[in-house]
Design a protein around this motif. Sequence first.
Motif, mmCIF file in Angstrom:
data_model
loop_
_atom_site.group_PDB
_atom_site.id
_atom_site.type_symbol
_atom_site.label_atom_id
_atom_site.label_comp_id
_atom_site.label_asym_id
_atom_site.label_seq_id
_atom_site.Cartn_x
_atom_site.Cartn_y
_atom_site.Cartn_z
ATOM 1 N N ILE A 26 -8.630 -24.476 34.067
ATOM 2 C CA ILE A 26 -7.666 -23.789 33.911
ATOM 3 C C ILE A 26 -5.264 -24.544 33.860
ATOM 4 C CG2 ILE A 26 -5.782 -21.884 35.341
ATOM 5 C CD1 ILE A 26 -8.821 -21.546 37.043
ATOM 6 N N MET A 27 -4.805 -23.724 33.665
ATOM 7 C CA MET A 27 -3.616 -24.481 33.298
ATOM 8 C C MET A 27 -2.178 -23.411 33.174
ATOM 9 S SD MET A 27 -3.318 -26.577 29.651
ATOM 10 C CE MET A 27 -1.436 -26.564 29.397
ATOM 11 N N ILE A 28 -1.314 -23.196 33.777
ATOM 12 C CA ILE A 28 -0.602 -23.529 33.290
ATOM 13 C C ILE A 28 0.807 -23.258 32.554
ATOM 14 C CG2 ILE A 28 1.667 -22.449 34.725
ATOM 15 C CD1 ILE A 28 0.443 -22.854 37.323
ATOM 16 N N ASN A 29 1.061 -22.382 31.851
ATOM 17 C CA ASN A 29 1.978 -22.268 30.311
ATOM 18 C C ASN A 29 3.175 -22.598 31.001
ATOM 19 O OD1 ASN A 29 3.620 -23.153 28.545
ATOM 20 N ND2 ASN A 29 2.859 -21.756 27.189
ATOM 21 N N GLU A 30 4.206 -23.304 31.929
ATOM 22 C CA GLU A 30 5.570 -23.252 32.709
ATOM 23 C C GLU A 30 6.228 -23.168 31.884
ATOM 24 O OE1 GLU A 30 7.734 -22.538 36.633
ATOM 25 O OE2 GLU A 30 5.987 -23.333 36.318
ATOM 26 N N ASP A 31 6.874 -25.121 31.514
ATOM 27 C CA ASP A 31 7.821 -25.708 30.393
ATOM 28 C C ASP A 31 6.371 -26.475 29.292
ATOM 29 O OD1 ASP A 31 10.119 -27.787 29.913
ATOM 30 O OD2 ASP A 31 7.778 -28.506 30.089
ATOM 31 N N LEU A 32 6.907 -25.660 28.144
ATOM 32 C CA LEU A 32 5.861 -25.926 26.560
ATOM 33 C C LEU A 32 5.714 -27.313 26.741
ATOM 34 C CD1 LEU A 32 4.870 -24.493 24.352
ATOM 35 C CD2 LEU A 32 7.310 -24.681 22.798
ATOM 36 N N GLU A 33 6.664 -27.963 26.184
ATOM 37 C CA GLU A 33 6.763 -29.219 26.348
ATOM 38 C C GLU A 33 5.551 -30.540 27.234
ATOM 39 O OE1 GLU A 33 7.052 -30.777 23.328
ATOM 40 O OE2 GLU A 33 8.544 -28.990 23.294
ATOM 41 N N SER A 34 5.350 -29.724 28.717
ATOM 42 C CA SER A 34 5.114 -30.228 29.763
ATOM 43 C C SER A 34 3.348 -29.860 29.085
ATOM 44 C CB SER A 34 4.996 -29.965 30.871
ATOM 45 O OG SER A 34 6.548 -30.742 31.283
ATOM 46 N N ALA A 35 3.108 -28.474 29.004
ATOM 47 C CA ALA A 35 1.611 -27.704 28.717
ATOM 48 C C ALA A 35 1.428 -28.282 27.304
ATOM 49 C CB ALA A 35 2.294 -26.617 28.590
ATOM 50 N N LYS A 36 2.497 -28.765 26.183
ATOM 51 C CA LYS A 36 2.025 -29.061 24.932
ATOM 52 C C LYS A 36 0.934 -30.835 24.971
ATOM 53 C CE LYS A 36 5.058 -27.566 21.616
ATOM 54 N NZ LYS A 36 6.039 -28.178 20.732
ATOM 55 N N LEU A 37 1.766 -31.276 26.019
ATOM 56 C CA LEU A 37 0.979 -32.916 26.875
ATOM 57 C C LEU A 37 -0.152 -32.483 27.113
ATOM 58 C CD1 LEU A 37 1.490 -35.726 26.504
ATOM 59 C CD2 LEU A 37 2.976 -35.648 29.125
ATOM 60 N N GLN A 38 -0.028 -31.824 28.238
ATOM 61 C CA GLN A 38 -1.086 -31.668 29.428
ATOM 62 C C GLN A 38 -2.065 -31.023 28.423
ATOM 63 O OE1 GLN A 38 -0.521 -28.903 32.358
ATOM 64 N NE2 GLN A 38 -3.210 -28.758 33.602
ATOM 65 N N LEU A 39 -2.729 -30.582 27.790
ATOM 66 C CA LEU A 39 -3.059 -29.389 26.965
ATOM 67 C C LEU A 39 -3.931 -31.096 25.968
ATOM 68 C CD1 LEU A 39 -5.421 -27.337 25.918
ATOM 69 C CD2 LEU A 39 -3.748 -26.806 24.184
ATOM 70 N N THR A 40 -3.497 -31.891 25.420
ATOM 71 C CA THR A 40 -3.891 -32.583 24.428
ATOM 72 C C THR A 40 -4.326 -33.957 25.294
ATOM 73 O OG1 THR A 40 -1.722 -32.526 23.100
ATOM 74 C CG2 THR A 40 -3.149 -34.445 23.507
ATOM 75 N N ASN A 41 -4.352 -34.133 26.274
ATOM 76 C CA ASN A 41 -4.920 -34.958 27.838
ATOM 77 C C ASN A 41 -5.885 -33.997 28.118
ATOM 78 O OD1 ASN A 41 -2.517 -36.572 27.473
ATOM 79 N ND2 ASN A 41 -1.568 -35.731 29.425
ATOM 80 N N ILE A 42 -6.103 -33.428 28.073
ATOM 81 C CA ILE A 42 -7.446 -32.096 28.413
ATOM 82 C C ILE A 42 -8.550 -32.672 27.251
ATOM 83 C CG2 ILE A 42 -8.680 -30.248 28.979
ATOM 84 C CD1 ILE A 42 -5.904 -29.367 30.367
ATOM 85 N N ILE A 43 -7.843 -32.543 26.075
ATOM 86 C CA ILE A 43 -8.581 -32.622 25.065
ATOM 87 C C ILE A 43 -9.173 -34.305 24.722
ATOM 88 C CG2 ILE A 43 -8.955 -32.327 22.458
ATOM 89 C CD1 ILE A 43 -9.098 -29.258 24.068
ATOM 90 N N ASN A 44 -7.976 -34.343 25.007
ATOM 91 C CA ASN A 44 -9.152 -36.168 24.347
ATOM 92 C C ASN A 44 -10.124 -35.946 25.712
ATOM 93 O OD1 ASN A 44 -7.497 -36.965 22.238
ATOM 94 N ND2 ASN A 44 -5.226 -37.623 23.572
ATOM 95 N N LYS A 45 -9.877 -36.221 27.225
ATOM 96 C CA LYS A 45 -10.860 -36.403 28.049
ATOM 97 C C LYS A 45 -11.874 -36.083 27.535
ATOM 98 C CE LYS A 45 -7.735 -37.593 31.332
ATOM 99 N NZ LYS A 45 -6.845 -36.503 32.820
ATOM 100 N N VAL A 46 -11.851 -34.710 27.290
ATOM 101 C CA VAL A 46 -13.608 -33.827 26.815
ATOM 102 C C VAL A 46 -14.175 -34.713 25.342
ATOM 103 C CG1 VAL A 46 -14.186 -32.355 25.648
ATOM 104 C CG2 VAL A 46 -12.258 -31.365 27.295
ATOM 105 N N LYS A 47 -13.121 -35.326 24.522
ATOM 106 C CA LYS A 47 -13.952 -35.833 22.938
ATOM 107 C C LYS A 47 -14.238 -37.018 23.867
ATOM 108 C CE LYS A 47 -10.940 -36.519 20.091
ATOM 109 N NZ LYS A 47 -9.918 -37.314 18.680
ATOM 110 N N GLU A 48 -13.585 -38.408 24.987
ATOM 111 C CA GLU A 48 -14.515 -39.347 25.117
ATOM 112 C C GLU A 48 -15.137 -39.154 25.842
ATOM 113 O OE1 GLU A 48 -11.638 -41.237 27.949
ATOM 114 O OE2 GLU A 48 -9.503 -40.624 26.676
ATOM 115 N N GLY A 49 -15.234 -37.778 26.731
ATOM 116 C CA GLY A 49 -16.690 -37.492 27.104
ATOM 117 C C GLY A 49 -18.044 -37.043 25.967
ATOM 118 N N ASP A 50 -17.938 -37.147 25.436
ATOM 119 C CA ASP A 50 -19.016 -37.236 23.807
ATOM 120 C C ASP A 50 -19.767 -37.942 23.799
ATOM 121 O OD1 ASP A 50 -18.143 -34.275 24.034
ATOM 122 O OD2 ASP A 50 -16.785 -34.371 22.294
#
Length: 182
Positions: free
Chosen positions: A158-182
Motif C-alpha cells: 500500500i502506498m500514498i500518492n500525496e506528492d506525485l514526484e515522491s510517489a513516482k520514485l516510491q513506485l519505481t523502487n517497489i517494482i525494482n525490488k519485486v524484479k530483484e526477487g524474481d
Amino acid sequence: IISAPSGTGKTTLCKALQEKIVDIQWSVSFTTRKKRTIEIDGIDYNFISSKKFKQLVVENKFSEWEKVHGNYYGTSKSSIMRAIKNKKILLLELDVKGAMKLKKNYPKNSYSIFIIPPSIDHLRARLKKRGTDSDDRIEVRLQRFEEEMNLKENFDQIMINEDLESAKLQLTNIINKVKEGD
C-alpha cells in the motif's frame, strides 16, 4: 497490478513507471467506455462495443472483467499467459475487484500495489480538476471509494500518492525490488 480509487493518479504513475523501467510491458485492457481525447485506441485501451465485449466474455477470453461506473473493462487471458510464458513483467492498471480476481487466478505470478490518496477531500479535488466527470459522476466514484478502501489490506503493498514526484520514485523502487526477487 496497480490499483487505486478513481482519480488517485494510477494512470499517471503507471506511465511514469513505463518511462523508468524499460523492460516492463503495459497490459492494454479492453473497455466499452468512450475514448478520452488524450487516449489512443490500442495503446491506452482497446475500445470496443458492449456487444463485442459480451461476446468475448461468453468466449471466456478474459482473465478478469468488471462493470465499473457503467462501462465494462477486461484483461485478456492471452496477454497474461504470453507474459508468464516469456517471463516478462506485465503492468496492469486495474480496479480493486479486477486486481483481486487476478491475484486469485495467478497467485504465484502477481504482485499487487494499492495506491491511496491523502484524503477523500484530496481525491474529490483531483476528480474535479481532471474535468472528465460531472459532479454526479464524481459522487458515484467517491461512493465506490469506501468499498475499495475496505479491500486495501488484500494487496501486497500500500502506498500514498500525496506528492506525485515522491510517489513516482516510491513506485519505481517497489517494482525494482519485486524484479530483484524474481
